[in-house]
Design a protein around this motif. Structure first.
Motif, PDB file in Angstrom:
ATOM      1  N   TYR A  61      11.648   6.308  -4.248  1.00 17.85           N
ATOM      2  CA  TYR A  61      10.480   7.070  -4.672  1.00 17.85           C
ATOM      3  C   TYR A  61      10.026   8.036  -3.587  1.00 17.85           C
ATOM      4  N   SER A  62      10.371   7.704  -2.342  1.00 20.09           N
ATOM      5  CA  SER A  62       9.933   8.568  -1.260  1.00 20.09           C
ATOM      6  C   SER A  62      10.916   8.449  -0.106  1.00 20.09           C
ATOM      7  N   LEU A  63      10.689   9.213   0.938  1.00 16.40           N
ATOM      8  CA  LEU A  63      11.576   9.139   2.108  1.00 16.40           C
ATOM      9  C   LEU A  63      10.792   8.663   3.320  1.00 16.40           C
ATOM     10  N   LEU A  64       9.662   8.030   3.071  1.00 18.01           N
ATOM     11  CA  LEU A  64       8.824   7.642   4.199  1.00 18.01           C
ATOM     12  C   LEU A  64       9.311   6.345   4.829  1.00 18.01           C
ATOM     13  N   ALA A  65      10.469   5.887   4.349  1.00 14.57           N
ATOM     14  CA  ALA A  65      11.166   4.782   4.988  1.00 14.57           C
ATOM     15  C   ALA A  65      10.363   3.493   5.058  1.00 14.57           C
ATOM     16  N   HIS A  66       9.962   3.019   3.901  1.00 10.38           N
ATOM     17  CA  HIS A  66       9.316   1.715   3.863  1.00 10.38           C
ATOM     18  C   HIS A  66      10.307   0.640   3.493  1.00 10.38           C
ATOM     19  N   GLU A  93      15.234   4.408   4.253  1.00  9.24           N
ATOM     20  CA  GLU A  93      15.689   4.758   5.592  1.00  9.24           C
ATOM     21  C   GLU A  93      17.080   5.390   5.523  1.00  9.24           C
ATOM     22  N   ILE A  94      17.955   4.781   4.721  1.00 13.27           N
ATOM     23  CA  ILE A  94      19.310   5.305   4.595  1.00 13.27           C
ATOM     24  C   ILE A  94      19.288   6.711   4.016  1.00 13.27           C
ATOM     25  N   ALA A  95      18.529   6.880   2.931  1.00 12.02           N
ATOM     26  CA  ALA A  95      18.464   8.189   2.282  1.00 12.02           C
ATOM     27  C   ALA A  95      17.938   9.229   3.260  1.00 12.02           C
ATOM     28  N   ARG A  96      16.868   8.893   3.942  1.00 10.48           N
ATOM     29  CA  ARG A  96      16.260   9.836   4.883  1.00 10.48           C
ATOM     30  C   ARG A  96      17.214  10.178   6.028  1.00 10.48           C
ATOM     31  N   GLN A 102       9.463  16.160  -0.268  1.00 14.01           N
ATOM     32  CA  GLN A 102       9.777  15.489   0.996  1.00 14.01           C
ATOM     33  C   GLN A 102      11.160  15.878   1.498  1.00 14.01           C
ATOM     34  N   VAL A 103      12.124  15.947   0.573  1.00  7.89           N
ATOM     35  CA  VAL A 103      13.470  16.346   0.981  1.00  7.89           C
ATOM     36  C   VAL A 103      13.437  17.783   1.500  1.00  7.89           C
ATOM     37  N   MET A 104      12.638  18.625   0.841  1.00  8.05           N
ATOM     38  CA  MET A 104      12.562  20.028   1.250  1.00  8.05           C
ATOM     39  C   MET A 104      11.921  20.189   2.617  1.00  8.05           C
ATOM     40  N   GLU A 105      11.171  19.192   3.046  1.00 17.21           N
ATOM     41  CA  GLU A 105      10.605  19.248   4.392  1.00 17.21           C
ATOM     42  C   GLU A 105      11.680  18.964   5.442  1.00 17.21           C
ATOM     43  N   ILE A 106      12.676  18.177   5.048  1.00 19.58           N
ATOM     44  CA  ILE A 106      13.716  17.802   6.009  1.00 19.58           C
ATOM     45  C   ILE A 106      14.825  18.830   6.050  1.00 19.58           C
ATOM     46  N   ARG A 132       0.841  -1.197   0.000  1.00 20.73           N
ATOM     47  CA  ARG A 132       0.000   0.000   0.000  1.00 20.73           C
ATOM     48  C   ARG A 132       0.874   1.245   0.000  1.00 20.73           C
ATOM     49  N   ARG A 133       1.890   1.255   0.863  1.00 15.50           N
ATOM     50  CA  ARG A 133       2.776   2.416   0.944  1.00 15.50           C
ATOM     51  C   ARG A 133       3.516   2.632  -0.372  1.00 15.50           C
ATOM     52  N   ARG A 134       3.971   1.527  -0.958  1.00 12.10           N
ATOM     53  CA  ARG A 134       4.702   1.637  -2.237  1.00 12.10           C
ATOM     54  C   ARG A 134       3.816   2.232  -3.324  1.00 12.10           C
ATOM     55  N   ILE A 135       2.592   1.723  -3.369  1.00 10.71           N
ATOM     56  CA  ILE A 135       1.666   2.174  -4.401  1.00 10.71           C
ATOM     57  C   ILE A 135       1.340   3.650  -4.206  1.00 10.71           C
ATOM     58  N   LEU A 136       1.161   4.038  -2.947  1.00  8.99           N
ATOM     59  CA  LEU A 136       0.917   5.454  -2.659  1.00  8.99           C
ATOM     60  C   LEU A 136       2.118   6.300  -3.078  1.00  8.99           C
ATOM     61  N   ASP A 137       3.320   5.829  -2.735  1.00  5.41           N
ATOM     62  CA  ASP A 137       4.530   6.591  -3.056  1.00  5.41           C
ATOM     63  C   ASP A 137       4.703   6.793  -4.557  1.00  5.41           C
TER      64      ASP A 137
END
Lengths: 466, 81, 271
Positions: free
Chosen positions: C89-94, C99-102, C131-135, B29-34
């Motif tokens: 794709y994101s920094l939400l650490a999934h 996690e490393i990037a964040r 997201q990066v700009m938030e950090i 779910r998180r991946r798809i959202l991202d």
């Protein structure tokens, strides 16, 4: 829950947040992502101007063919076969050129040793053992690698490889594995150790382990020339063009066999020690991009030359020296190497090989590319072999040592299926952090290679075919 | 106008529709959202693998492949095709 | 939202170096650390290769089986260490990569973070940039593959984009070496000349903003602003990202210790 105390107040706020999270209808995390994308959508609309969105570009048309029901699989096979054919056909001439230069230099070296009145054993270890193996490995390994690598890099840069993963994912799903395993296998063509490291792209630890344990069934560049050499000698006729075409077909079949074994072993692992359901796949298919041909060829040529020469120096040369010593130190009236071979012979014969071949595979543990040079050196223990220009001579040597079609076939099968080289095992250990899984990575292919070769050899013996 | 949610996996190559709801759970779910597949996102089905699965979708100018059982947990607007 | 990270003391600057070493990043003397972030398949490694050439070193992130590539380059007599973060794709650490990037952007104190975006797919790519700009406030957005965008007949208004985002935007086609000079220049201005930026922050929907507002006063009491942007922390709390909360605890703890323990050791300041 948490073992960390330094920021307890933060954890307290965290638990306070619980009520906010629960009071909200939709999960707030979803909201956050949705809001960001709503913003990027607005932003993109504001700054990006599209001139034509309707027109279908050639790139979209290509995908219609690449992933189509009719052409998808045949195109993959055709490309694979073409890459092998170009490698085989193209490597021949440069191989012979490099060989003639390097072996001519061997004669010069020998003259220098004679001038310096160096002892025969020193000349033997350094020139006949180390230099000759180095020359052989360079001549045989370098041209195929220098052709194969850029071709594969171009397919990669073009964006084709993710499409292969896309096309094959369903089969991997049936084996309860991940479609991205296919990308690690593609890396494995270059080097299994690299293939194993590339398994990092697979998210599920279970599926990653499957990819790591089965990567060895893709013949790496160290084994590839061995397969090409044996195929070219034994499986094909004399006509140059049709010969290379046939050899390419044969190699493609062998690779397909390796792929089939990969599926079978992946499936078996998923049903036994790595039980589990296939997880999900999220795979980006990047747009096709025209590769920078010049840069690719230049870079891979340099990379490969350095890689091959380094391996030849670090691994092949010492192994060659050692083999020469083993072949020239006698216990009674048999050389050490002949003695070891005779011990291995009964086991080797049972699987359709001979003691020397099995020993060469064992001594080839540090690097697969030295298997053939070691084998030749041990067949020609006395060192009459001064020149090594053509595959034809190789054939004479092998036939003189009792090779049949079965020997050739099983040697290729064994090369395809047997244990991974030391570097690969080391990578397995580093990636899994487990001795147990590294051992599995060793024992599965080993057991499989012995079993398959045993069955084929015994069947052939029984039917009186060999 | 009533919105009838149907699984994304029913979208045929060439068709497009809007995401209404995600029933995918956990990490996926998180991946798809991202990747930007959120309610309201327009998805176009680009094509299917030779075996019919996985399926490739165009999402925000990027082609993303999903397995059909995962795609069946994403609901789209049947009217918007 | 104003970040307080900008006005760190000398001790903190020195501390930044210590923290980087947690990430296996070792700088020699006066070297600026630049993080390189981006989605997969946007030509991030092309940018990395184009900037650093053969001066590269690859390995793993400490304790992780994730590739870590570092490279150096010199621009206007200053040395820069470019750290190639995993493509995410994101920094939400999934995932470990995210996690490393964040963690590196957040706690590794890079002197600037370049976010590489695909010009042909800005809508999706901007997600990571925001997201990066938030950090971090030290962000340079590199819009790569503009040659592909041109082929697709997309025209991008970079001036408008820069105005909207509040950070420097550099269009590049790294494959052809286009825009790399400008990118190096932007990095120089940010890292060496310490030019301030005001990254625009995402305004969330009312419900989310309200939740943030209730959390912010509580978080401000904890005095974590120099470790992490409080609004972002609030978002992570709402996201029930317990692993990050623990990471913060760990870094904040070491940070406080280190600042007390090693105040002035060989501090290097650039003017």
């Amino acid at each position: 829950m948490s073992t960390l105390t330094p920021i307890d107040p933060l954890l307290k706020i965290y638990s306070d947040t619980e009520s906010i999270r629960l009071s909200s209808g939709t999960p707030l995390a979803d909201r956050v992502v949705t809001d960001i994308f709503a913003y990027t959508e607005k932003l993109a609309k504001q700054v990006v101007l599209r001139e034509d969105t309707v027109q279908c570009s050639w790139k979209d048309k290509i995908d219609k063919i690449v992933i189509s029901r009719v052409f998808g699989y045949p195109l993959m096979l055709l490309l694979l076969g073409t890459v092998f054919w170009l490698t085989i056909a193209g490597a021949n001439v440069p191989s012979e050129m490099i060989a003639s230069v390097l072996f001519a230099f061997q004669d010069v070296l020998t003259q220098w040793f004679q001038l310096a009145q160096a002892p025969a054993w020193l000349h033997g270890v350094l020139v006949l053992g180390m230099y000759r193996t180095l020359a052989w490995v360079t001549a045989v390994m370098l041209p195929p690698m220098a052709i194969f690598f850029p071709l594969f890099t171009i397919l990669e840069d073009l964006g084709y490889l993710p499409r292969v993963a896309f096309n094959l994912d369903n089969m991997f799903k049936k084996a309860h594995a991940c479609g991205k395993q296919c990308l690690t296998m593609c890396m494995g063509f270059g080097c299994n150790a690299a293939g194993i490291v590339s398994a990092r792209i697979i998210d599920s630890p279970r599926e990653r382990l499957i990819a790591i344990l089965t990567n060895n069934f893709v013949p790496c560049n160290g084994r590839f020339p061995t397969l090409i050499a044996i195929t070219s000698i034994f499986m094909t006729s004399a006509l140059a063009f049709s010969q290379s075409l046939l050899a390419a077909g044969m190699i493609t079949l062998l690779v397909l066999l390796g792929v089939a074994v990969t599926f079978a072993v992946s499936w078996t692992l998923s049903k036994t020690i790595l039980k589990g359901e296939p997880s999900s796949l999220v795979l980006e298919l990047p747009p096709y991009r025209r590769p920078k041909f010049g840069a690719v060829f230049y870079r891979s040529l340099i990379d490969r030359t350095i890689f091959v020469l380094r391996r030849a120096l670090v691994v092949a040369a010492p192994a060659g020296g050692l083999t020469w010593i083993l072949a020239n130190v006698y216990i009674g009236d048999v050389s050490v190497i002949a003695y070891i071979a005779s011990v291995l012979d009964p086991l080797a014969k049972a699987i359709g090989l001979d003691g020397f071949i099995l020993m060469a595979f064992i001594l080839g543990l540090p690097a697969n590319e030295i298997v053939i040079p070691i084998l030749l050196m041990s067949y020609l223990a006395t060192g009459q072999l001064t020149e090594f220009g053509s595959l034809f001579e190789l054939k004479k040597v092998l036939l003189a040592n009792g090779w049949t079609w079965l020997t050739a076939f099983n040697t290729m099968l064994f090369a395809l299926l047997h244990w991974p080289c030391a570097t690969t095992l080391l990578s397995m250990y580093k990636e899994t952090g487990s001795k147990r899984w590294t051992f599995m990575g060793f024992i599965i292919p080993t057991a499989l290679a012995f079993t398959v070769c045993f069955i084929i050899a015994q069947t052939a013996y029984l039917l009186g075919l060999a | 106008m009533t919105i009838l949610p149907v699984p994304l996996s029913t979208l045929q190559p060439g068709e497009k529709s809007k995401v209404i709801q995600l029933d995918v759970k956990g990490l996926l779910r998180r991946r798809i959202l991202d990747l930007g597949i959120v309610p309201g996102t327009v998805l176009t089905c680009i094509g299917k693998a030779p075996a019919g699965d996985p399926i490739a979708y165009l999402v925000r100018d990027t082609v993303i492949a999903l397995r059909s059982e995962d795609a069946s947990l994403i609901y789209i607007d049947s009217a918007a095709r | 939202m104003e970040l307080k990270i900008g006005d760190r003391s000398n001790a903190l600057k020195d501390h930044g170096r210590v923290m980087r070493e947690h990430f296996g990043i070792r700088t020699t003397g006066e070297q600026y650390v630049i993080a390189l972030a981006g989605n997969p398949n946007v030509g991030k490694s092309t940018v990395f290769n184009a900037l650093t050439g053969l001066h590269q070193h690859t390995g793993n992130w400490p304790g992780k089986t994730v590739d870590n590539a570092q490279g150096t380059y010199t621009y206007r007599n200053k040395s820069f260490l470019l750290v190639d973060l995993p493509g995410t794709y994101s920094l939400l650490a999934h995932s470990v990569e995210e996690e490393i990037a964040r963690d590196f952007i957040c706690f590794g104190h890079p002197d600037a973070t370049i976010v590489v975006l695909d010009a042909t797919s800005l809508e999706r790519n901007l997600n990571l940039a925001l997201q990066v700009m938030e950090i971090s406030s030290k962000v340079i957005v590199c819009v790569n593959l503009i040659d592909e965008a041109r082929k697709k007949k997309l025209s991008i208004n970079f001036i408008e984009l820069q105005k909207e985002l509040g950070v420097p935007i550099v269009p590049t086609a790294a494959r052809n070496g286009e825009g790399l000079q400008e990118l190096q220049n932007a990095v120089y201005t940010m890292a060496v000349e310490k030019k301030k930026t005001r990254p625009k922050q995402v305004v969330y929907s009312e419900e989310v903003e309200r939740a943030i507002c209730t959390l912010l006063p509580k978080l401000e009491k904890l005095d974590l602003a120099r470790v992490v942007n409080p609004k972002w922390l609030a978002l992570r709390l709402l996201d029930s990202d317990i692993s990050f909360i623990e990471t913060i605890g760990r870094y904040a703890a070491t940070q406080n210790q280190k600042i007390v323990a090693m105040p002035q050791q060989g501090s290097k300041i650039t003017l």
